[in-house]
Design a protein around this motif. Structure first.
Motif, PDB file in Angstrom:
ATOM      1  N   MET A 182      -5.984 -14.261   1.966  1.00 25.33           N
ATOM      2  CA  MET A 182      -4.686 -13.914   1.400  1.00 25.33           C
ATOM      3  C   MET A 182      -4.117 -12.753   2.213  1.00 25.33           C
ATOM      4  O   MET A 182      -4.835 -11.844   2.604  1.00 25.33           O
ATOM      5  N   ILE A 183      -2.819 -12.805   2.414  1.00 23.51           N
ATOM      6  CA  ILE A 183      -2.120 -11.836   3.247  1.00 23.51           C
ATOM      7  C   ILE A 183      -1.086 -11.112   2.393  1.00 23.51           C
ATOM      8  O   ILE A 183      -0.287 -11.756   1.706  1.00 23.51           O
ATOM      9  N   LYS A 184      -1.097  -9.778   2.441  1.00 23.23           N
ATOM     10  CA  LYS A 184      -0.096  -9.015   1.696  1.00 23.23           C
ATOM     11  C   LYS A 184       1.215  -9.023   2.486  1.00 23.23           C
ATOM     12  O   LYS A 184       1.225  -8.730   3.678  1.00 23.23           O
ATOM     13  N   ASN A 219     -11.839  -8.923  -3.077  1.00 26.99           N
ATOM     14  CA  ASN A 219     -10.802  -7.946  -2.750  1.00 26.99           C
ATOM     15  C   ASN A 219     -10.083  -7.396  -3.983  1.00 26.99           C
ATOM     16  O   ASN A 219     -10.141  -6.193  -4.248  1.00 26.99           O
ATOM     17  N   TRP A 221       0.722 -11.271  -2.412  1.00 28.89           N
ATOM     18  CA  TRP A 221      -0.240 -11.791  -1.456  1.00 28.89           C
ATOM     19  C   TRP A 221      -0.076 -13.305  -1.423  1.00 28.89           C
ATOM     20  O   TRP A 221       0.052 -13.940  -2.473  1.00 28.89           O
ATOM     21  N   ASP A 223       4.161  -6.194  -5.665  1.00 32.27           N
ATOM     22  CA  ASP A 223       3.315  -6.536  -4.525  1.00 32.27           C
ATOM     23  C   ASP A 223       3.066  -8.035  -4.520  1.00 32.27           C
ATOM     24  O   ASP A 223       3.062  -8.679  -5.570  1.00 32.27           O
ATOM     25  N   ASP A 266      -1.329 -17.175   0.665  1.00 32.31           N
ATOM     26  CA  ASP A 266      -2.363 -17.789   1.501  1.00 32.31           C
ATOM     27  C   ASP A 266      -1.844 -18.120   2.892  1.00 32.31           C
ATOM     28  O   ASP A 266      -2.618 -18.214   3.838  1.00 32.31           O
ATOM     29  N   PHE A 279     -10.870 -14.303  -2.537  1.00 38.28           N
ATOM     30  CA  PHE A 279      -9.984 -13.137  -2.432  1.00 38.28           C
ATOM     31  C   PHE A 279     -10.002 -12.325  -3.727  1.00 38.28           C
ATOM     32  O   PHE A 279     -10.100 -11.094  -3.701  1.00 38.28           O
TER      33      PHE A 279
END
Length: 167
Positions: free
Chosen positions: A1-3, A78, A36, A34, A38, A74
């Motif tokens: 996962m990318i923020k 995380n 996140w 925020d 994929d 994730f």
């Protein structure tokens, strides 16, 4: 996962729903929160945190079980660790997709989940010029010039004054 802070219009369409304005506004980069995803270009699933709501929403869906497997990793490796490091010992979330429901609930299958119903009201009718409103009220279009009218009224009530473009 990318923020990420904001997504392109095609990516936004992949994961948003018309009946989830708080979280869709964050996805579009218009509201604080925020996010996140994929995949930045073509997301299947997103985790969106809303400061206003005080929780998370899991948006999107996929027919590929691997998407949910990576999302689970994730969350465990995380997100839950990040929340614990900030003294948060709970994870409040919602999801919109009934197709994603079994996969999302499986992620939390070893946890106690408390649920509650949420009711919302959405009105899709457009304003009609023929509507009768009580004396002393008026309907104005919500735009920047309307803000000046509201400020003027407040300043009149508080014996203040307003100069154009003084913000």
């Amino acid at each position: 996962m990318i923020k990420v802070d904001k997504l392109g219009s095609k990516a936004i369409a992949n994961i948003t729903y018309d009946d989830s304005p708080s979280f869709s506004g964050i996805v579009a980069g218009e509201c604080k929160g925020d996010m996140w995803v994929d995949d930045v270009e073509n997301p299947n699933i997103a985790l969106v945190a809303s400061f206003a709501v005080g929780g998370f929403s899991i948006l999107g869906e996929s027919t590929n079980i691997e998407v949910y497997s990576k999302f689970k990793t994730f969350m465990i490796e995380n997100m839950f660790c990040w929340l614990k490091s900030r003294g948060v010992d709970f994870f409040e979330f919602s999801f919109e997709s009934e197709k994603a429901r079994p996969f999302i609930l499986e992620i939390f299958s070893n946890k106690a989940i408390q649920t509650e119903d949420e009711y919302s009201f959405r009105k899709n009718d457009r304003y009609s010029e023929n509507i009768i409103i009580p004396d002393g009220y008026e309907i104005i279009k919500a735009e920047y010039t309307a803000l000046y009218r509201v400020v003027d009224c407040l300043l009149i009530l508080t014996d203040g004054y307003h100069q154009e473009n003084s913000f």
